[in-house]
Scaffold this motif. Structure first.
Motif, PDB file in Angstrom:
ATOM      1  N   GLN A  75       3.802   5.008   4.480  1.00 46.60           N
ATOM      2  CA  GLN A  75       5.204   5.416   4.512  1.00 46.60           C
ATOM      3  C   GLN A  75       5.858   4.831   5.755  1.00 46.60           C
ATOM      4  O   GLN A  75       5.315   4.931   6.858  1.00 46.60           O
ATOM      5  CB  GLN A  75       5.333   6.942   4.525  1.00 46.60           C
ATOM      6  CG  GLN A  75       4.897   7.591   3.211  1.00 46.60           C
ATOM      7  CD  GLN A  75       4.863   9.094   3.314  1.00 46.60           C
ATOM      8  OE1 GLN A  75       3.963   9.655   3.930  1.00 46.60           O
ATOM      9  NE2 GLN A  75       5.835   9.744   2.709  1.00 46.60           N
ATOM     10  N   ARG A 110      -4.538  -1.257  -3.625  1.00 43.43           N
ATOM     11  CA  ARG A 110      -3.614  -0.453  -2.827  1.00 43.43           C
ATOM     12  C   ARG A 110      -4.131  -0.201  -1.413  1.00 43.43           C
ATOM     13  O   ARG A 110      -3.427   0.367  -0.586  1.00 43.43           O
ATOM     14  CB  ARG A 110      -3.320   0.882  -3.529  1.00 43.43           C
ATOM     15  CG  ARG A 110      -2.464   0.674  -4.795  1.00 43.43           C
ATOM     16  CD  ARG A 110      -2.072   1.972  -5.421  1.00 43.43           C
ATOM     17  NE  ARG A 110      -1.310   2.788  -4.489  1.00 43.43           N
ATOM     18  CZ  ARG A 110      -1.270   4.115  -4.562  1.00 43.43           C
ATOM     19  NH1 ARG A 110      -1.948   4.758  -5.484  1.00 43.43           N
ATOM     20  NH2 ARG A 110      -0.548   4.796  -3.693  1.00 43.43           N
ATOM     21  N   GLU A 156      -0.529  12.816  -5.103  1.00 41.09           N
ATOM     22  CA  GLU A 156      -1.643  11.941  -4.755  1.00 41.09           C
ATOM     23  C   GLU A 156      -1.889  11.958  -3.250  1.00 41.09           C
ATOM     24  O   GLU A 156      -3.029  11.954  -2.795  1.00 41.09           O
ATOM     25  CB  GLU A 156      -1.322  10.519  -5.212  1.00 41.09           C
ATOM     26  CG  GLU A 156      -2.405   9.515  -4.894  1.00 41.09           C
ATOM     27  CD  GLU A 156      -1.971   8.085  -5.184  1.00 41.09           C
ATOM     28  OE1 GLU A 156      -2.707   7.381  -5.886  1.00 41.09           O
ATOM     29  OE2 GLU A 156      -0.896   7.687  -4.682  1.00 41.09           O
ATOM     30  N   GLY A 159      -1.360   6.591   0.963  1.00 42.25           N
ATOM     31  CA  GLY A 159      -0.649   5.347   1.149  1.00 42.25           C
ATOM     32  C   GLY A 159       0.270   5.316   2.358  1.00 42.25           C
ATOM     33  O   GLY A 159       0.329   6.246   3.162  1.00 42.25           O
ATOM     34  N   TYR A 198       3.018   4.621  -0.370  1.00 37.74           N
ATOM     35  CA  TYR A 198       2.833   6.006  -0.838  1.00 37.74           C
ATOM     36  C   TYR A 198       3.551   6.149  -2.180  1.00 37.74           C
ATOM     37  O   TYR A 198       4.705   5.753  -2.334  1.00 37.74           O
ATOM     38  CB  TYR A 198       3.444   6.937   0.199  1.00 37.74           C
ATOM     39  CG  TYR A 198       3.114   8.408   0.102  1.00 37.74           C
ATOM     40  CD1 TYR A 198       2.072   8.951   0.856  1.00 37.74           C
ATOM     41  CD2 TYR A 198       3.865   9.271  -0.675  1.00 37.74           C
ATOM     42  CE1 TYR A 198       1.797  10.307   0.824  1.00 37.74           C
ATOM     43  CE2 TYR A 198       3.593  10.627  -0.722  1.00 37.74           C
ATOM     44  CZ  TYR A 198       2.551  11.137   0.033  1.00 37.74           C
ATOM     45  OH  TYR A 198       2.289  12.493   0.000  1.00 37.74           O
ATOM     46  N   ALA A 199       2.873   6.727  -3.172  1.00 37.93           N
ATOM     47  CA  ALA A 199       3.458   6.829  -4.510  1.00 37.93           C
ATOM     48  C   ALA A 199       4.061   8.196  -4.778  1.00 37.93           C
ATOM     49  O   ALA A 199       5.204   8.311  -5.219  1.00 37.93           O
ATOM     50  CB  ALA A 199       2.405   6.499  -5.562  1.00 37.93           C
ATOM     51  N   GLU A 200       3.293   9.265  -4.518  1.00 41.95           N
ATOM     52  CA  GLU A 200       3.790  10.605  -4.824  1.00 41.95           C
ATOM     53  C   GLU A 200       3.008  11.639  -4.029  1.00 41.95           C
ATOM     54  O   GLU A 200       1.857  11.417  -3.637  1.00 41.95           O
ATOM     55  CB  GLU A 200       3.680  10.893  -6.316  1.00 41.95           C
ATOM     56  CG  GLU A 200       2.268  10.726  -6.869  1.00 41.95           C
ATOM     57  CD  GLU A 200       2.210  10.866  -8.377  1.00 41.95           C
ATOM     58  OE1 GLU A 200       3.264  11.173  -8.970  1.00 41.95           O
ATOM     59  OE2 GLU A 200       1.127  10.680  -8.941  1.00 41.95           O
ATOM     60  N   VAL A 212      -8.201   5.738  -5.976  1.00 41.85           N
ATOM     61  CA  VAL A 212      -7.097   4.805  -5.761  1.00 41.85           C
ATOM     62  C   VAL A 212      -7.577   3.370  -6.007  1.00 41.85           C
ATOM     63  O   VAL A 212      -8.676   2.981  -5.595  1.00 41.85           O
ATOM     64  CB  VAL A 212      -6.548   4.948  -4.326  1.00 41.85           C
ATOM     65  CG1 VAL A 212      -5.527   3.871  -4.025  1.00 41.85           C
ATOM     66  CG2 VAL A 212      -5.929   6.329  -4.144  1.00 41.85           C
ATOM     67  N   CYS A 257       0.832  -1.211   0.000  1.00 38.93           N
ATOM     68  CA  CYS A 257       0.000   0.000   0.000  1.00 38.93           C
ATOM     69  C   CYS A 257       0.865   1.259   0.000  1.00 38.93           C
ATOM     70  O   CYS A 257       0.450   2.314   0.492  1.00 38.93           O
ATOM     71  CB  CYS A 257      -0.902   0.017   1.229  1.00 38.93           C
ATOM     72  SG  CYS A 257      -1.783  -1.517   1.551  1.00 38.93           S
TER      73      CYS A 257
END
Length: 300
Positions: free
Chosen positions: A77, A110, A72, A75, A67-69, A106, A65
């Motif tokens: 971390q 995820r 967004e 998610g 964090y992408a960016e 999402v 899951c």
């Protein structure tokens, strides 16, 4: 420096009375602890249980899951992936962030699982209703229409965040490293739900740090950068931090960041400008301010 405790029970107190207390707390400290805002103890216990189950799950499950960016802002971390104070070492906390939760696109995979999603979504509904009550009370204090703030917070930049501060060895951390580095919050308001473990500190105007005693029976609320701008500095966006968990006891908290919609133009309210004076802050677009702050803490 003491954080005021305010009772928002509408059965015992009128809205003008509560609004006056909130106004005084945010002017003097920028922080307050609030009883009876409408989120039940049962709902709070349930979402804390959800957070514990997630953070105690295997790392590979949590990373599914990830964090992408920053754009967004969704998610998981792990330790050391965020620096709320970009000038200091990375924070010693794990997080799961959900921006615009009820309208998020999402992908299903995820999310940790459907039970997690249902739990946080139900809690978000209740916490957002509490935040909207606060917004109406602040509208009363600042002499704008009752829905002025509610109408500018439709969810685009409202984020729910689960936080976990694991125990760490003092010998293994940098002396300047925090659980959450010193920072101000970016938007209008933050609602913080805490367990019984302390660690939150607020900074006085003289620069000294003061503990905020944990009160699981109350919501800690602080004003953010954009409310400071709206109020022409009347309400403080107070710097705060969380100490690392060096005592061997883990800490959980849950925050709702109530930030305006991106295209909201934040400019000083006329009621906050003394006669003959000028506004202390130029207008700013909420989205630009919030996104720049998020990106600064993630290095992207």
């Amino acid at each position: 420096m003491e954080v005021p405790l305010i009772d928002c029970d509408h059965r015992a107190r009128t809205d003008p009375e509560v609004a006056r207390d909130i106004d005084r707390a945010l002017r003097d400290v920028g922080f307050m602890a609030v009883h009876n805002l409408g989120v039940t103890p049962e709902r709070i216990r349930e979402v804390f249980d959800t957070a514990r189950r997630f953070f105690q799950s295997p790392e590979e499950e949590k990373l599914r899951c990830a964090y992408a960016e920053a754009s967004e802002n969704f998610g998981y971390q792990s330790l050391g992936q965020e620096s709320l104070d970009p000038s200091s070492p990375a924070d010693l906390k794990e997080t799961f962030t959900m921006r615009n939760l009820l309208s998020s696109k999402v992908a299903v995979e995820r999310w940790p699982d459907n039970d997690f999603r249902e739990s946080v979504s139900t809690f978000f509904d209740d916490a957002l209703a509490a935040a909207q009550r606060l917004q109406r009370l602040l509208a009363l204090a600042l002499k704008v229409s009752p829905e002025f703030f509610v109408e500018r917070h439709n969810g685009e930049n409202i984020s729910l965040r689960l936080l976990y501060y694991p125990p760490v060895m003092a010998s293994e951390i940098d002396p300047e490293q925090m659980g959450a580095g010193a920072h101000t919050d970016y938007g209008m308001l933050t609602l913080l739900f805490q367990d019984a473990v302390g660690g939150l500190q607020v900074q006085s105007e003289t620069g000294s740090w003061h503990d905020v005693p944990p009160r699981p029976d109350a919501i800690v609320i602080n004003s953010g950068d954009l409310l400071e701008r709206w109020s022409n500095g009347r309400y403080r966006s107070t710097c705060h931090r969380v100490l690392p968990r060096e005592q061997g006891v883990e800490r959980y908290s849950i925050a709702l960041f109530v930030d305006p919609d991106s295209d909201t133009r934040v400019e000083v309210l006329p009621s906050c400008i003394p006669e003959g004076a000028a506004a202390l802050y130029p207008p700013v677009t909420a989205g630009e301010h919030v996104q720049a702050k998020i990106e600064a803490t993630h290095g992207a």
